[in-house]
Scaffold this active site. Structure first.
Site, short mmCIF file in Angstrom:
data_model
loop_
_atom_site.label_atom_id
_atom_site.label_comp_id
_atom_site.label_asym_id
_atom_site.label_seq_id
_atom_site.Cartn_x
_atom_site.Cartn_y
_atom_site.Cartn_z
N LYS A 11 0.85 -1.21 0.00
CA LYS A 11 0.00 0.00 0.00
C LYS A 11 0.88 1.24 0.00
O LYS A 11 2.05 1.20 0.41
CB LYS A 11 -0.94 0.03 1.21
CG LYS A 11 -0.26 0.04 2.60
CD LYS A 11 0.09 1.40 3.14
CE LYS A 11 0.76 1.34 4.51
NZ LYS A 11 1.53 2.54 4.85
N ASP A 137 -2.21 -1.22 10.36
CA ASP A 137 -2.44 -1.27 8.91
C ASP A 137 -3.07 -2.59 8.46
O ASP A 137 -3.46 -2.72 7.29
CB ASP A 137 -1.11 -1.12 8.15
CG ASP A 137 -0.53 0.26 8.27
OD1 ASP A 137 -1.26 1.19 8.68
OD2 ASP A 137 0.66 0.43 7.94
O1 C5P Z 1 0.06 -0.56 14.99
P1 C5P Z 1 1.50 -0.82 14.71
O2 C5P Z 1 2.05 -1.97 15.50
O3 C5P Z 1 1.79 -0.93 13.26
O4 C5P Z 1 2.27 0.49 15.19
C1 C5P Z 1 3.67 0.52 15.38
C2 C5P Z 1 4.04 1.73 16.21
O5 C5P Z 1 3.82 2.94 15.46
C3 C5P Z 1 3.20 1.92 17.47
O6 C5P Z 1 3.74 1.23 18.54
C4 C5P Z 1 3.27 3.43 17.68
O7 C5P Z 1 4.48 3.80 18.30
C5 C5P Z 1 3.30 3.97 16.27
N1 C5P Z 1 1.97 4.35 15.77
C6 C5P Z 1 1.33 5.47 16.29
N2 C5P Z 1 0.11 5.84 15.81
C7 C5P Z 1 -0.48 5.14 14.81
C8 C5P Z 1 0.14 4.00 14.27
C9 C5P Z 1 1.38 3.63 14.77
O8 C5P Z 1 1.87 6.14 17.19
N3 C5P Z 1 -1.66 5.55 14.33
#
Ligand code: C5P
Length: 295
Positions: A11, A137
């Protein structure tokens, strides 16, 4: 079911706005996700225990891999599958650490594949919830195509498909750390209530198929760490891109072009100027993860 195979698209984000930091440490965002024709493949067949192999030796194949975590999450949700195993084989084409959602797409594929292989079925809302717990995602890839993402990105609002667009993607040799990039936004931000206005804004851009005004709030901290990213984006704009932007939290950068020939030309130019980058072309696709019987 003997053997199944899933294609897992990458994506890009056709714009990403950060509204603020939440109490749980995540950031509230509004983004327009777009699936592109750059695919990993995940194959699965029944086996006595759960195992994963991957053609990229740099990736872990244990519980750190989102594919294994997706399998475990499904077993947690459907206890009757805890005695089941699967031999999973992952073929990587989506560069890891580029902000293209490769790991998330693989995880969404693992969920859908293993539901079929183990003959259980989750309700859509249940599948969506498990996907969201695996990563922000992951739910998008269950839909694919074009979709608005709100919340931390895990709340997905599918949009009508946009007409096919050509793009150039540049991958630098370095990666960026997602939590660090988001955290760098903290100081100036408080959570504000702009989600509805922004969702409308992105919805209108998608409807009009005009992306000349898209921005990504994560560019500021990313470009501060790696100025080369901004040079690459500017090179794509000079080569005629309608828009050029950091992919998600980076480290890859994409440019949108009016046609495949224009994109090929710009890619050839960019590859010449940025010798240590990998530069490829791709097109947008109106689909998400797709599962079929493996030949
Ligand atoms: O959800 P995911 O594990 O992909 O997110 C990885 C990191 O990215 C989270 O731990 C956070 O620090 C950051 N993040 C965030 N806000 C989001 C998505 C991700 O702060 N909307």
């Amino acid at each position: 079911m003997s053997a199944l195979s899933a294609t897992c698209p990458a994506k890009i984000n056709l714009g990403l706005s950060v509204l603020g930091r939440r109490a749980d440490g995540y950031h509230e965002i509004v983004t327009l996700f777009q699936a592109i024709a750059l695919f990993d493949t995940l194959r699965a067949e029944n086996a006595p225990s759960l195992s994963l192999t991957c053609d990229d030796p740099a990736l872990p194949v244990d519980e750190r891999n989102l594919v294994i975590r997706a399998a475990r999450a499904l077993q947690e949700e459907r206890p009757e599958t805890r005695t089941r195993g699967a031999r999973l084989r992952l073929t990587k084409r989506i560069p890891a650490g580029g902000g293209l959602g490769g790991g998330s797409s693989d995880a969404a594929a693992a969920l859908v594949l293993l539901e079929r292989l183990w003959e259980v079925s989750l309700a859509p809302a249940e599948r969506q919830r498990i996907a969201g717990a695996l990563g922000s995602d992951v739910p998008f890839f269950l839909h694919g195509g074009t979709a608005l993402g709100t919340g931390r990105g895990e709340i997905v609002h599918p949009q009508p498909p946009i007409p096919e667009r050509a793009l150039v993607l540049g991958f630098p040799a370095f990666g960026l750390n997602t939590p660090e990039i988001y955290a760098a936004l903290d100081a100036p931000l408080t959570l504000q209530d702009g989600a509805v206005t922004l969702s409308r804004f992105y919805g209108k851009l998608a409807e009009g198929n005009d992306f000349s005004r898209i921005t990504n709030d994560l560019e500021t901290p990313a470009f501060a760490r790696r100025p080369k990213l901004a040079f690459f984006r500017d090179a794509l704009l000079r080569a005629g891109a309608e828009a050029a932007l950091l992919c998600g939290s980076g480290s890859s950068v994409f440019g949108l072009f009016s046609g495949r020939d224009e994109a090929e030309q710009a890619a050839a130019g960019a590859a010449g100027w940025f010798g240590d980058w990998t530069v490829v072309t791709a097109v947008t696709v109106a689909r998400g993860v797709r599962v079929e019987a493996a030949g």
